[in-house]
Design a protein around this motif. Structure first.
Motif, mmCIF file in Angstrom:
data_model
loop_
_atom_site.group_PDB
_atom_site.id
_atom_site.type_symbol
_atom_site.label_atom_id
_atom_site.label_comp_id
_atom_site.label_asym_id
_atom_site.label_seq_id
_atom_site.Cartn_x
_atom_site.Cartn_y
_atom_site.Cartn_z
ATOM 1 N N HIS A 78 0.829 -1.216 0.000
ATOM 2 C CA HIS A 78 0.000 0.000 0.000
ATOM 3 C C HIS A 78 0.861 1.262 0.000
ATOM 4 O O HIS A 78 0.357 2.363 0.202
ATOM 5 C CB HIS A 78 -0.921 0.003 1.229
ATOM 6 N N VAL A 79 2.182 1.088 -0.230
ATOM 7 C CA VAL A 79 3.098 2.231 -0.239
ATOM 8 C C VAL A 79 3.612 2.437 -1.653
ATOM 9 O O VAL A 79 3.997 1.492 -2.339
ATOM 10 C CB VAL A 79 4.295 1.995 0.722
ATOM 11 N N ARG A 80 3.614 3.700 -2.090
ATOM 12 C CA ARG A 80 4.076 4.025 -3.428
ATOM 13 C C ARG A 80 5.472 4.656 -3.382
ATOM 14 O O ARG A 80 5.816 5.351 -2.429
ATOM 15 C CB ARG A 80 3.125 5.012 -4.118
ATOM 16 N N CYS A 81 6.249 4.416 -4.419
ATOM 17 C CA CYS A 81 7.548 5.092 -4.576
ATOM 18 C C CYS A 81 7.274 6.563 -4.844
ATOM 19 O O CYS A 81 6.458 6.906 -5.718
ATOM 20 C CB CYS A 81 8.330 4.470 -5.735
ATOM 21 N N CYS A 100 11.554 -3.754 -0.978
ATOM 22 C CA CYS A 100 11.960 -2.879 -2.089
ATOM 23 C C CYS A 100 12.022 -1.411 -1.682
ATOM 24 O O CYS A 100 12.367 -0.556 -2.497
ATOM 25 C CB CYS A 100 10.982 -3.027 -3.257
ATOM 26 N N MET A 101 11.679 -1.112 -0.443
ATOM 27 C CA MET A 101 11.663 0.282 0.018
ATOM 28 C C MET A 101 13.069 0.767 0.364
ATOM 29 O O MET A 101 13.858 0.051 0.972
ATOM 30 C CB MET A 101 10.784 0.422 1.260
ATOM 31 N N ARG A 102 13.394 1.960 -0.062
ATOM 32 C CA ARG A 102 14.621 2.629 0.319
ATOM 33 C C ARG A 102 14.257 4.020 0.806
ATOM 34 O O ARG A 102 13.547 4.766 0.116
ATOM 35 C CB ARG A 102 15.597 2.724 -0.870
ATOM 36 N N GLU A 103 14.730 4.375 1.986
ATOM 37 C CA GLU A 103 14.379 5.669 2.548
ATOM 38 C C GLU A 103 14.915 6.797 1.684
ATOM 39 O O GLU A 103 16.053 6.745 1.197
ATOM 40 C CB GLU A 103 14.945 5.811 3.971
ATOM 41 N N ALA A 104 14.091 7.814 1.482
ATOM 42 C CA ALA A 104 14.482 8.989 0.710
ATOM 43 C C ALA A 104 14.279 10.232 1.567
ATOM 44 O O ALA A 104 13.831 10.141 2.710
ATOM 45 C CB ALA A 104 13.652 9.068 -0.575
ATOM 46 N N ALA A 105 14.635 11.374 0.996
ATOM 47 C CA ALA A 105 14.463 12.624 1.756
ATOM 48 C C ALA A 105 13.008 12.804 2.155
ATOM 49 O O ALA A 105 12.702 13.281 3.254
ATOM 50 C CB ALA A 105 14.935 13.805 0.910
ATOM 51 N N GLU A 111 15.065 0.706 -8.192
ATOM 52 C CA GLU A 111 15.468 1.227 -9.491
ATOM 53 C C GLU A 111 15.604 2.743 -9.473
ATOM 54 O O GLU A 111 16.538 3.305 -10.064
ATOM 55 C CB GLU A 111 14.456 0.804 -10.552
ATOM 56 N N CYS A 112 14.712 3.418 -8.793
ATOM 57 C CA CYS A 112 14.778 4.879 -8.732
ATOM 58 C C CYS A 112 15.988 5.340 -7.927
ATOM 59 O O CYS A 112 16.605 6.363 -8.241
ATOM 60 C CB CYS A 112 13.489 5.449 -8.126
ATOM 61 N N VAL A 113 16.337 4.578 -6.896
ATOM 62 C CA VAL A 113 17.523 4.917 -6.107
ATOM 63 C C VAL A 113 18.775 4.790 -6.964
ATOM 64 O O VAL A 113 19.656 5.654 -6.950
ATOM 65 C CB VAL A 113 17.627 4.012 -4.864
ATOM 66 N N LYS A 114 18.875 3.712 -7.760
ATOM 67 C CA LYS A 114 20.027 3.525 -8.638
ATOM 68 C C LYS A 114 20.100 4.616 -9.692
ATOM 69 O O LYS A 114 21.176 5.155 -9.987
ATOM 70 C CB LYS A 114 19.946 2.158 -9.314
ATOM 71 N N GLU A 115 18.967 4.957 -10.266
ATOM 72 C CA GLU A 115 18.938 6.006 -11.279
ATOM 73 C C GLU A 115 19.347 7.349 -10.691
ATOM 74 O O GLU A 115 20.077 8.125 -11.302
ATOM 75 C CB GLU A 115 17.542 6.101 -11.893
#
Length: 303
Positions: free
Chosen positions: A19-22, A33-38, A45-49
């Protein structure tokens, strides 16, 4: 009538409810698949990009910033390994030290060159095609059998390499630092060939004198306090004078001059897209000059 709610799943793991979106691509992601962001979380994939799109920090001279002096560690390790090799097989010194022109006897001995040598001897050294000596000699040092100075030779050079090398590598980055080190070592050997071709020499001093020149040029370019730098250079130049009596001053001077030329190109190249090409061009030009001087001297010695 109750309606069944839509089940959303992770885009990478379709069987895992999520229920969580990137926050970047808006796709559903599971906890794996979650990676903490600001803000919120991003998918793998978005973290690598994002990492690829971030511009890597550079030093003032164009090198990549690194906190570990890896190249200096490797160079010290290579010198120590070569020294251990000398202890096991002393013949390594005669085979790989810098020698422009010499004679090898049928008895396995090595002798100074003399005109009109007999058939019991044959040429050895750079004039006999052993160009590798120009660089291999920079990783050899006087064996312990040469007395106290034999041991001090490698100790003093490695301490100097550790103290100066770390500073220069941090400022130039690894690639430029490697180019500086090897061109300085080569420059020292070439000057030995030009002035004292019959004298066998060895040691990392030529390369280290090149690092010393680099230390001075970089400090001036960065506007550092020059008092300590000037004292260091005074000691280096004093040793250059003393080495005229005790060691190969030609190798020291050749390394010093080569290191200065390379670092001037590194330090004063324009800070735009032309910089890497100008820096690389200066290294190639110096290498070409050293090769031409070597070829000319070899031709002179073999005529």
């Amino acid at each position: 009538m109750d309606s069944e709610s839509t089940v959303t799943t992770c885009y990478r793991h379709p069987k895992v409810e999520s229920h969580v979106r990137c926050t970047r691509c808006d796709r559903y992601i599971c906890p794996d698949c979650m990676r903490e962001a600001a803000v919120g979380h991003q998918c793998v994939e978005c973290v690598k990009e994002g990492t690829r799109s971030v511009r890597q920090a550079r030093t003032a001279f164009g090198g990549r910033i690194s906190t570990v002096p890896l190249v200096t560690y490797v160079l010290i390790g290579l010198n120590v390994l070569a020294y251990l090799g000398e202890l096991v097989r002393p013949g390594i010194v005669d085979r790989f030290e810098m020698l422009g022109r010499g004679l090898a006897g049928s008895d396995g001995g090595h002798y100074m060159w003399e005109a009109g040598y007999s058939s019991d001897y044959h040429l050895e050294g750079v004039v006999d095609g052993e160009w590798y000596r120009l660089l291999t000699s920079a990783f050899l040092h006087l064996p312990p059998t040469e007395g106290t100075f034999g041991i001090l030779h490698i100790v003093m050079n490695m301490v100097s390499l550790w103290n100066i090398g770390r500073v220069v590598e941090a400022q130039l980055g690894r690639i430029r630092y490697i180019a500086l080190y090897f061109l300085s070592a080569l420059g020292g050997s070439v000057l030995v060939l030009l002035i004292a071709p019959d004298t066998p020499t060895l040691g990392a001093s030529g390369a280290i004198f090149g690092l010393g020149a680099a230390y001075y040029v970089l400090a001036r370019r960065l506007g550092a306090d020059m008092d300590q730098v000037n004292r260091f250079m005074a000691g280096l130049l004093l040793w250059l004078v003393v080495s005229a009596i005790a060691t190969s001053w030609q190798g020291h001077l050749g390394g010093l001059l080569s290191g200065a030329v390379v670092t001037l190109a590194f330090a004063y190249a324009p800070r735009d897209k032309r910089r890497p090409f100008i820096q690389a061009g200066a290294c190639i030009a110096l290498l070409a000059l050293l090769v031409i001087l070597t070829m000319a001297k070899v031709t002179e010695l073999t005529v």
